[in-house]
Design an enzyme around this catalytic site. Structure first.
Site, PDB file in Angstrom:
ATOM      1  N   CYS A 169      26.574  31.469  37.588  1.00  0.00           N
ATOM      2  CA  CYS A 169      25.488  30.830  36.563  1.00  0.00           C
ATOM      3  C   CYS A 169      25.121  29.572  37.278  1.00  0.00           C
ATOM      4  CB  CYS A 169      26.233  30.255  35.543  1.00  0.00           C
ATOM      5  SG  CYS A 169      27.332  28.755  35.544  1.00  0.00           S
ATOM      6  N   CYS A 200      32.866  32.165  38.424  1.00  0.00           N
ATOM      7  CA  CYS A 200      32.186  31.456  37.607  1.00  0.00           C
ATOM      8  C   CYS A 200      32.777  31.860  36.217  1.00  0.00           C
ATOM      9  CB  CYS A 200      30.719  32.263  37.575  1.00  0.00           C
ATOM     10  SG  CYS A 200      29.580  31.728  36.356  1.00  0.00           S
ATOM     11  N   CYS A 258      34.962  53.200  41.710  1.00  0.00           N
ATOM     12  CA  CYS A 258      35.920  52.143  42.258  1.00  0.00           C
ATOM     13  C   CYS A 258      37.306  52.538  41.498  1.00  0.00           C
ATOM     14  CB  CYS A 258      35.428  50.966  41.914  1.00  0.00           C
ATOM     15  SG  CYS A 258      36.855  49.657  42.338  1.00  0.00           S
ATOM     16  N   HIS A 259      38.312  52.077  42.298  1.00  0.00           N
ATOM     17  CA  HIS A 259      39.697  52.452  41.609  1.00  0.00           C
ATOM     18  C   HIS A 259      40.090  51.456  40.496  1.00  0.00           C
ATOM     19  CE1 HIS A 259      40.328  53.763  45.868  1.00  0.00           C
ATOM     20  NE2 HIS A 259      41.145  54.613  45.157  1.00  0.00           N
ATOM     21  N   THR A 260      39.210  50.364  40.344  1.00  0.00           N
ATOM     22  CA  THR A 260      39.475  49.765  39.135  1.00  0.00           C
ATOM     23  C   THR A 260      38.805  50.341  37.784  1.00  0.00           C
ATOM     24  OG1 THR A 260      39.055  47.723  40.350  1.00  0.00           O
ATOM     25  CG2 THR A 260      38.832  47.477  38.070  1.00  0.00           C
ATOM     26  N   HIS A 282      31.011  49.699  37.872  1.00  0.00           N
ATOM     27  CA  HIS A 282      30.601  48.187  38.162  1.00  0.00           C
ATOM     28  C   HIS A 282      30.143  48.171  39.478  1.00  0.00           C
ATOM     29  CE1 HIS A 282      34.539  48.860  39.610  1.00  0.00           C
ATOM     30  NE2 HIS A 282      34.558  47.905  40.596  1.00  0.00           N
ATOM     31  N   GLU A 283      29.604  49.392  39.976  1.00  0.00           N
ATOM     32  CA  GLU A 283      29.282  49.278  41.471  1.00  0.00           C
ATOM     33  C   GLU A 283      27.889  49.903  41.624  1.00  0.00           C
ATOM     34  OE1 GLU A 283      32.211  49.655  45.331  1.00  0.00           O
ATOM     35  OE2 GLU A 283      31.593  51.637  44.741  1.00  0.00           O
ATOM     36  N   ARG A 325      34.139  56.614  49.704  1.00  0.00           N
ATOM     37  CA  ARG A 325      33.351  56.028  48.375  1.00  0.00           C
ATOM     38  C   ARG A 325      32.441  57.426  48.069  1.00  0.00           C
ATOM     39  NH1 ARG A 325      36.098  52.507  46.740  1.00  0.00           N
ATOM     40  NH2 ARG A 325      35.264  50.445  45.861  1.00  0.00           N
ATOM     41  N   CYS A 366      31.381  26.977  39.295  1.00  0.00           N
ATOM     42  CA  CYS A 366      29.906  27.449  40.363  1.00  0.00           C
ATOM     43  C   CYS A 366      29.808  25.858  41.187  1.00  0.00           C
ATOM     44  CB  CYS A 366      29.039  27.527  39.794  1.00  0.00           C
ATOM     45  SG  CYS A 366      29.024  29.509  39.286  1.00  0.00           S
ATOM     46  N   ARG A 383      32.967  34.891  31.417  1.00  0.00           N
ATOM     47  CA  ARG A 383      34.282  35.408  31.680  1.00  0.00           C
ATOM     48  C   ARG A 383      35.003  35.594  30.407  1.00  0.00           C
ATOM     49  NH1 ARG A 383      37.467  38.258  32.967  1.00  0.00           N
ATOM     50  NH2 ARG A 383      39.658  37.715  33.358  1.00  0.00           N
ATOM     51  N   CYS A 386      30.755  46.138  45.020  1.00  0.00           N
ATOM     52  CA  CYS A 386      32.094  45.851  44.876  1.00  0.00           C
ATOM     53  C   CYS A 386      32.951  46.006  46.086  1.00  0.00           C
ATOM     54  CB  CYS A 386      32.843  46.783  43.814  1.00  0.00           C
ATOM     55  SG  CYS A 386      34.552  46.408  43.832  1.00  0.00           S
ATOM     56  N   CYS A 432      28.330  25.959  35.926  1.00  0.00           N
ATOM     57  CA  CYS A 432      29.408  25.586  35.403  1.00  0.00           C
ATOM     58  C   CYS A 432      30.506  25.013  36.294  1.00  0.00           C
ATOM     59  CB  CYS A 432      30.276  27.021  35.059  1.00  0.00           C
ATOM     60  SG  CYS A 432      30.820  28.053  36.275  1.00  0.00           S
TER      61      CYS A 432
HETATM   62  P1  NAD Z   1      41.576  52.963  48.399  1.00  0.00           P
HETATM   63  O1  NAD Z   1      42.667  53.775  47.815  1.00  0.00           O
HETATM   64  O2  NAD Z   1      40.589  53.628  48.925  1.00  0.00           O
HETATM   65  O3  NAD Z   1      42.289  52.617  49.898  1.00  0.00           O
HETATM   66  C1  NAD Z   1      43.791  52.248  49.730  1.00  0.00           C
HETATM   67  C2  NAD Z   1      44.471  52.751  51.257  1.00  0.00           C
HETATM   68  O4  NAD Z   1      45.647  51.978  51.019  1.00  0.00           O
HETATM   69  C3  NAD Z   1      44.627  54.000  50.997  1.00  0.00           C
HETATM   70  O5  NAD Z   1      44.079  54.578  52.676  1.00  0.00           O
HETATM   71  C4  NAD Z   1      46.174  54.472  51.235  1.00  0.00           C
HETATM   72  O6  NAD Z   1      46.617  55.476  52.018  1.00  0.00           O
HETATM   73  C5  NAD Z   1      46.555  53.172  51.742  1.00  0.00           C
HETATM   74  N1  NAD Z   1      47.918  52.598  51.303  1.00  0.00           N
HETATM   75  C6  NAD Z   1      48.788  53.147  50.259  1.00  0.00           C
HETATM   76  N2  NAD Z   1      49.960  52.690  50.257  1.00  0.00           N
HETATM   77  C7  NAD Z   1      50.246  51.950  51.287  1.00  0.00           C
HETATM   78  C8  NAD Z   1      51.375  51.531  51.874  1.00  0.00           C
HETATM   79  N3  NAD Z   1      52.257  51.147  51.453  1.00  0.00           N
HETATM   80  N4  NAD Z   1      51.000  50.908  53.241  1.00  0.00           N
HETATM   81  C9  NAD Z   1      49.794  51.008  53.838  1.00  0.00           C
HETATM   82  N5  NAD Z   1      48.767  51.562  53.447  1.00  0.00           N
HETATM   83  C10 NAD Z   1      48.769  52.067  52.139  1.00  0.00           C
HETATM   84  O7  NAD Z   1      41.409  51.740  47.797  1.00  0.00           O
HETATM   85  P2  NAD Z   1      40.148  50.596  47.969  1.00  0.00           P
HETATM   86  O8  NAD Z   1      38.832  51.008  47.289  1.00  0.00           O
HETATM   87  O9  NAD Z   1      39.962  50.096  49.521  1.00  0.00           O
HETATM   88  O10 NAD Z   1      40.774  49.551  47.184  1.00  0.00           O
HETATM   89  C11 NAD Z   1      41.682  48.768  47.752  1.00  0.00           C
HETATM   90  C12 NAD Z   1      42.420  47.749  46.766  1.00  0.00           C
HETATM   91  O11 NAD Z   1      41.521  46.719  46.604  1.00  0.00           O
HETATM   92  C13 NAD Z   1      42.809  48.418  45.333  1.00  0.00           C
HETATM   93  O12 NAD Z   1      43.857  47.819  44.991  1.00  0.00           O
HETATM   94  C14 NAD Z   1      41.506  47.659  44.557  1.00  0.00           C
HETATM   95  O13 NAD Z   1      41.959  47.842  43.176  1.00  0.00           O
HETATM   96  C15 NAD Z   1      41.487  46.520  45.136  1.00  0.00           C
HETATM   97  N6  NAD Z   1      40.074  45.750  44.943  1.00  0.00           N
HETATM   98  C16 NAD Z   1      40.144  44.468  44.850  1.00  0.00           C
HETATM   99  C17 NAD Z   1      38.900  43.657  44.695  1.00  0.00           C
HETATM  100  C18 NAD Z   1      38.885  42.108  44.385  1.00  0.00           C
HETATM  101  O14 NAD Z   1      37.706  41.857  44.136  1.00  0.00           O
HETATM  102  N7  NAD Z   1      40.187  41.548  44.800  1.00  0.00           N
HETATM  103  C19 NAD Z   1      37.790  44.446  44.573  1.00  0.00           C
HETATM  104  C20 NAD Z   1      37.958  45.811  44.899  1.00  0.00           C
HETATM  105  C21 NAD Z   1      38.872  46.617  44.935  1.00  0.00           C
HETATM  106  O1  DAO Z   2      39.380  34.877  36.035  1.00  0.00           O
HETATM  107  O2  DAO Z   2      37.677  34.084  36.590  1.00  0.00           O
HETATM  108  C1  DAO Z   2      38.576  34.829  36.386  1.00  0.00           C
HETATM  109  C2  DAO Z   2      38.061  36.015  37.034  1.00  0.00           C
HETATM  110  C3  DAO Z   2      38.954  37.247  37.023  1.00  0.00           C
HETATM  111  C4  DAO Z   2      38.410  38.353  37.419  1.00  0.00           C
HETATM  112  C5  DAO Z   2      38.857  38.835  38.976  1.00  0.00           C
HETATM  113  C6  DAO Z   2      38.807  40.153  39.395  1.00  0.00           C
HETATM  114  C7  DAO Z   2      39.730  40.699  40.355  1.00  0.00           C
HETATM  115  C8  DAO Z   2      39.460  41.952  40.873  1.00  0.00           C
HETATM  116  C9  DAO Z   2      39.097  43.005  40.276  1.00  0.00           C
HETATM  117  C10 DAO Z   2      38.765  44.049  40.997  1.00  0.00           C
HETATM  118  C11 DAO Z   2      37.651  44.472  40.893  1.00  0.00           C
HETATM  119  C12 DAO Z   2      36.884  45.927  41.249  1.00  0.00           C
HETATM  120 ZN    ZN Z   3      29.136  29.527  36.858  1.00  0.00          ZN
END
Ligand code: NAD
Ligand code: DAO
Ligand code: ZN
Length: 383
Positions: free
Chosen positions: A100, A114, A48-50, A70-71, A372, A106, A118, A177, A103
């Site tokens: 959990c 949770c 994943c990108h993270t 993490h996936e 992916r 939760c 953390r 993820c 907490c």
């Molecule tokens: P990815 O890179 O596969 O997809 C991102 C897409 O965005 C690409 O297709 C890219 O071309 C497009 N893009 C880039 N700039 C753009 C713009 N200006 N306008 C429109 N489109 C644009 O990434 P992904 O795996 O799908 O993840 C997406 C995001 O979600 C990442 O920032 C990732 O870190 C985040 N994420 C968040 C969580 C969460 O829990 N909140 C979990 C997983 C991933």
């Molecule tokens: O503060 O309780 C908390 C949770 C913080 C973690 C949040 C994760 C945000 C998304 C990360 C992307 C994961 C791939």
């Molecule tokens: Zn909890």
């Protein structure tokens, strides 16, 4: 085969020794699980990108040396004292968002964040403040409570869920993820049924939002991406329209979307992590009720901006992690949806790599045609 329970296991893992360097395949020692912990044989992991973000050194929480990932999907090898939610042989998915069930968070019924593990998770440690990985005499940090880039890992009992053993772990690992994040964010949005939706960014997360919106009967699902190759992907998953912001001439993407929807969207989702896009996703929301969901993770220190008038006039900015999904309670249901064909998962896998080529998997991810990449940890389907 002789039981490994209670013993240290030596296995292969991809180690991130320092930021900005490729991962290194090493022999690592994985200590047995302590009380409240679970040791898992990881069969498959997504990238994943993270993982990439932390490896780059830009993640303020990033600590090295570390085992990223993490996936994942795997099988429980052994459990520590007091573990009653999974047992040896269970097929499991590690959870970077723990649950959990006890907490304040939760029990609130308002969030999936949770608080049980953390603080230590953020420091790359097990809940008791120690580590289970050693390599060349040096301890390695854990990552997001998961560390799935190792053939064996140890996680908190709160950070793992058993799933139906009939589900393919090679695919179900992705529910750890990206897919759950997007699908959950869409399907858990109150009132999204039959709405108009815009999804910025058509990667694994954006495609998952699109399929969640489709599942909720959304009438107009507009996918926005600067990469034209994503148009076919978006349409395949249920988008009704595709907009490439770089091909609009003088018209802004916000104006284009407002024009297409008679005043703006009911729901929008940022799946790019770009703070300019997050602003666009808010400002194309319909006055009075439009809700903008931030899912993308922005670079450290980045800030979002808009005119407060956008909020005064009824637009809402919110966000979620892991799609708002409570992993232990809700992931088995998503696996069932996958098995019944309601939730697409197989369709996300565009690339495969073996563990010793995991760096090539990171290259795949950067190439632009990858949704992916699944890494085979070297056990095949053997349990
Ligand atoms: P990815 O890179 O596969 O997809 C991102 C897409 O965005 C690409 O297709 C890219 O071309 C497009 N893009 C880039 N700039 C753009 C713009 N200006 N306008 C429109 N489109 C644009 O990434 P992904 O795996 O799908 O993840 C997406 C995001 O979600 C990442 O920032 C990732 O870190 C985040 N994420 C968040 C969580 C969460 O829990 N909140 C979990 C997983 C991933
Ligand atoms: O503060 O309780 C908390 C949770 C913080 C973690 C949040 C994760 C945000 C998304 C990360 C992307 C994961 C791939
Ligand atoms: Zn909890």
């Amino acid at each position: 085969m002789a039981s490994t329970e209670g013993k240290t296991i030596t296995c292969k893992a991809a180690v991130a020794w320092e930021a900005g360097k490729p991962l290194s395949i090493e022999d690592v020692e994985v200590a047995p699980p302590r009380a409240g912990e679970v040791r898992i044989k990881i069969l498959y992991t997504g990238i994943c990108h993270t993982d990439d973000y932390t490896l780059s050194g830009k993640d303020p929480e990033g600590v090295f040396p570390v085992i990223l990932g993490h996936e994942g999907g795997g099988v429980v090898e052994s459990v520590g004292e007091g573990v009653d939610n999974v047992k040896v042989g269970d097929h499991v998915v590690p959870l970077y968002t723990a649950e959990c069930k006890e907490c304040k968070m939760c029990k609130s019924g308002k969030t999936n964040l949770c608080s049980a593990v953390r603080a230590t998770q953020g420091q790359g440690l097990m809940p008791d403040g120690t580590k289970r990985f050693t390599c060349k005499g040096q301890e390695l940090h854990h990552f997001m409570g998961c560390s799935t880039f190792s053939q064996y890992t140890v996680v908190s009992k709160y950070s793992v869920v058993a799933i139906d053993p009939k589900a393919s772990l090679e695919k179900a690992c992705l529910l750890g993820c990206g897919i759950t994040t997007g699908y959950g964010a869409a399907t858990k949005s109150p009132g999204i049924e039959g709405s108009t939706v815009a999804v910025f960014g058509v990667g694994c997360v954006g495609l998952s939002v699109i399929q969640g919106a489709r599942a909720k009967g959304c009438t107009k699902i507009i996918a926005i991406d600067i990469n034209d190759k994503k148009k076919d992907w978006a349409k395949k998953f249920g988008a009704t329209d595709f907009v490439n912001p770089t091909q609009l001439g003088d018209q802004s993407v916000v104006d284009k979307l407002i024009e297409m929807t008679d005043g703006g969207l009911d729901f929008t989702f940022d799946c790019t992590g770009n703070v300019q896009v997050m602003r666009q996703a808010l400002e194309c929301c319909h006055k009075g009720w439009g809700v903008c969901n931030i899912i993308g993770v922005a670079p450290a220190g980045a800030e979002i901006a808009t005119r407060p008038f956008q909020l005064v006039t009824g637009r809402v900015w919110k966000g979620s992690a892991f799609g708002g999904v409570k992993g232990r309670s809700e992931l088995p249901g998503l696996v069932a949806d996958y098995q019944s064909g309601k939730l697409w998962v197989d369709q996300f896998v565009t690339h495969h790599q073996p563990l010793d080529k995991i760096n090539a998997g990171f290259d795949d991810m950067h190439a632009g045609d990858c949704i992916r990449c699944v890494v085979d940890m070297g056990f095949g389907d053997a349990q």
